[in-house]
Design an enzyme around this catalytic site. Structure first.
Site, PDB file in Angstrom:
ATOM      1  N   SER A  71       6.514  33.233  36.357  1.00  0.00           N
ATOM      2  CA  SER A  71       7.285  34.441  36.006  1.00  0.00           C
ATOM      3  C   SER A  71       6.478  35.736  36.063  1.00  0.00           C
ATOM      4  O   SER A  71       7.063  36.822  35.996  1.00  0.00           O
ATOM      5  CB  SER A  71       7.895  34.297  34.613  1.00  0.00           C
TER       6      SER A  71
ATOM      7  N   LYS B 163       7.737  38.035  38.611  1.00  0.00           N
ATOM      8  CA  LYS B 163       8.988  38.795  38.432  1.00  0.00           C
ATOM      9  C   LYS B 163       8.725  40.303  38.335  1.00  0.00           C
ATOM     10  O   LYS B 163       9.595  41.103  38.650  1.00  0.00           O
ATOM     11  CB  LYS B 163       9.719  38.312  37.168  1.00  0.00           C
TER      12      LYS B 163
ATOM     13  N   TYR C 110      13.588  32.819  45.362  1.00  0.00           N
ATOM     14  CA  TYR C 110      13.126  32.881  43.962  1.00  0.00           C
ATOM     15  C   TYR C 110      12.079  31.790  43.661  1.00  0.00           C
ATOM     16  O   TYR C 110      11.048  32.059  43.030  1.00  0.00           O
ATOM     17  CB  TYR C 110      14.331  32.757  43.015  1.00  0.00           C
TER      18      TYR C 110
ATOM     19  N   TYR D  40       9.872  37.160  26.592  1.00  0.00           N
ATOM     20  CA  TYR D  40      11.131  36.545  26.155  1.00  0.00           C
ATOM     21  C   TYR D  40      11.310  36.673  24.643  1.00  0.00           C
ATOM     22  O   TYR D  40      11.170  37.764  24.103  1.00  0.00           O
ATOM     23  CB  TYR D  40      11.202  35.078  26.627  1.00  0.00           C
TER      24      TYR D  40
ATOM     25  N   VAL E 239       5.104  30.320  33.131  1.00  0.00           N
ATOM     26  CA  VAL E 239       4.942  28.956  32.616  1.00  0.00           C
ATOM     27  C   VAL E 239       3.783  28.196  33.277  1.00  0.00           C
ATOM     28  O   VAL E 239       3.479  27.083  32.863  1.00  0.00           O
ATOM     29  CB  VAL E 239       6.227  28.098  32.721  1.00  0.00           C
TER      30      VAL E 239
HETATM   31  N1  LIG Z   1       8.859  31.548  32.447  1.00  0.00           N
HETATM   32  C1  LIG Z   1       8.633  31.180  33.681  1.00  0.00           C
HETATM   33  O1  LIG Z   1       7.532  31.312  34.189  1.00  0.00           O
HETATM   34  C2  LIG Z   1       9.774  30.517  34.403  1.00  0.00           C
HETATM   35  C3  LIG Z   1       9.643  30.521  35.903  1.00  0.00           C
HETATM   36  C4  LIG Z   1      10.192  29.271  36.549  1.00  0.00           C
HETATM   37  N2  LIG Z   1      10.023  29.362  37.959  1.00  0.00           N
HETATM   38  C5  LIG Z   1      11.652  29.084  36.194  1.00  0.00           C
HETATM   39  O2  LIG Z   1      12.468  29.660  36.845  1.00  0.00           O
HETATM   40  O3  LIG Z   1      12.024  28.369  35.306  1.00  0.00           O
END
Ligand SMILES: NC(=O)CC[C@H](N)C(=O)O
Length: 304
Positions: free
Chosen positions: A64, A67, A189, A240, A258
């Site tokens: 993430s 993003k 994605y 989050y 993650v």
């Molecule tokens: N928090 C994350 O890093 C989530 C990214 C992961 N690729 C997902 O879509 O679940």
């Protein structure tokens, strides 16, 4: 003058004593294979000086963290419609929660929860001729590092198991907030999340957010005003349902993934990247958060 290398060494020494390193993400099977004992920490000052300790040169799955880079690229296009298609409020919920998306009629709370990042991916699929190659080139360009690449095995691993993301994309489609083909957007994605980078490369990629839109060697496509706004979204939504805790403990805008990476920055001062694969209950790197708390405490450098 502050002896940053000694501060990093001291943080490293202290985190090595911690017994509970959290749990490596398992819902993307490929991520579960990563050794939980890795720890890397990298600091890049606005002057360009760099400091590192531990595994700061070992690539990991940024997940993430990417993003923020996809948002930055999408925001650089005219008529991107971002603010009509998603909000900029913290969700207070896990990154993959779907309930809020249904209640709020397909408008994701922010670009850093999965549904919001999927809308940004949709915008990039519309704007870019070769979305995967063009996004990768963008990341290589802002870092000045052509060795950065996707990890196709991680992307495939998420593609076969990412049912919540598929559900989010289909839900967005029913609300008319996804223009392209669901599979095409998700393929983009999953690759975006599967970017493989070292802490040092992540620091270089995020340098522009600490440097008013200028990359290390060139201008980025971002205006100062857009940088200010993206930094604000990192502060309020970057972690989050743990965004408040991160602001409270660390006091910097930042973003987690993650894969166990966290990047954070102090505008006009520095970027810092940390990687420790074990996560806490909210999906953020357990030791990474602790190390960053120590860093801003020891240096007394935070936005507060
Ligand atoms: N928090 C994350 O890093 C989530 C990214 C992961 N690729 C997902 O879509 O679940």
């Amino acid at each position: 003058m502050t002896d940053y290398q000694s501060i990093l060494n001291e943080i490293y020494r202290q985190v090595m004593l911690v017994k509970d390193r959290g749990t490596v993400a398992s819902y993307i099977p490929e991520l579960q294979k990563v050794n939980a004992n890795h720890f890397g920490f990298h600091l890049k000052l606005k002057s360009g000086e760099s400091y590192g300790v531990g595994d700061y040169d070992v690539p990991f799955s940024v997940q993430s963290i990417s993003k923020v880079l996809s948002l930055a690229l999408a925001a650089s296009f005219k008529n991107n419609n971002i603010l009509r298609r998603l909000d900029v409020e913290p969700s207070g919920h896990p990154f993959n929660q779907l309930a809020l998306l249904e209640v709020e009629h397909g408008i994701p709370r922010n670009p850093f929860i999965n549904s919001g990042a999927i809308v940004i991916a949709d915008i990039l699929v519309s704007k870019l001729d070769n979305p995967k190659a063009d996004f990768l080139n963008y990341v290589r360009d802002i870092t000045g590092d052509a060795s950065i690449d996707y990890d196709p095995i991680v992307a495939q691993s998420e593609k076969t198991t990412g049912h919540r993301n598929m559900a989010a994309a289909h839900l967005l489609k029913t609300f008319g907030n996804l223009n392209n083909d669901v599979d095409e957007v998700l393929d983009f994605y999953f690759h975006q999340c599967a970017l493989s980078m070292t802490c040092a490369q992540v620091s270089n990629a995020f340098f522009m957010f600490a440097n008013r839109g200028k990359c290390l060697f060139k201008k980025s496509r971002l205006t100062e005003q857009k940088v200010k706004r993206i930094n604000a979204i990192m502060l309020t939504c970057g972690f989050y349902d743990e965004a408040g805790e991160f602001a409270f403990e660390v006091g910097l805008p930042g973003k987690s993934g993650v894969g166990g990476g966290i990047v954070a920055l102090l505008p006009d001062h520095f970027v810092v990247s940390v990687w420790s694969p074990g996560l806490n209950k909210r999906g953020n790197s357990k030791l990474g958060m602790q190390a960053l708390e120590q860093f801003t405490t020891k240096t007394q450098l935070s936005i507060f």
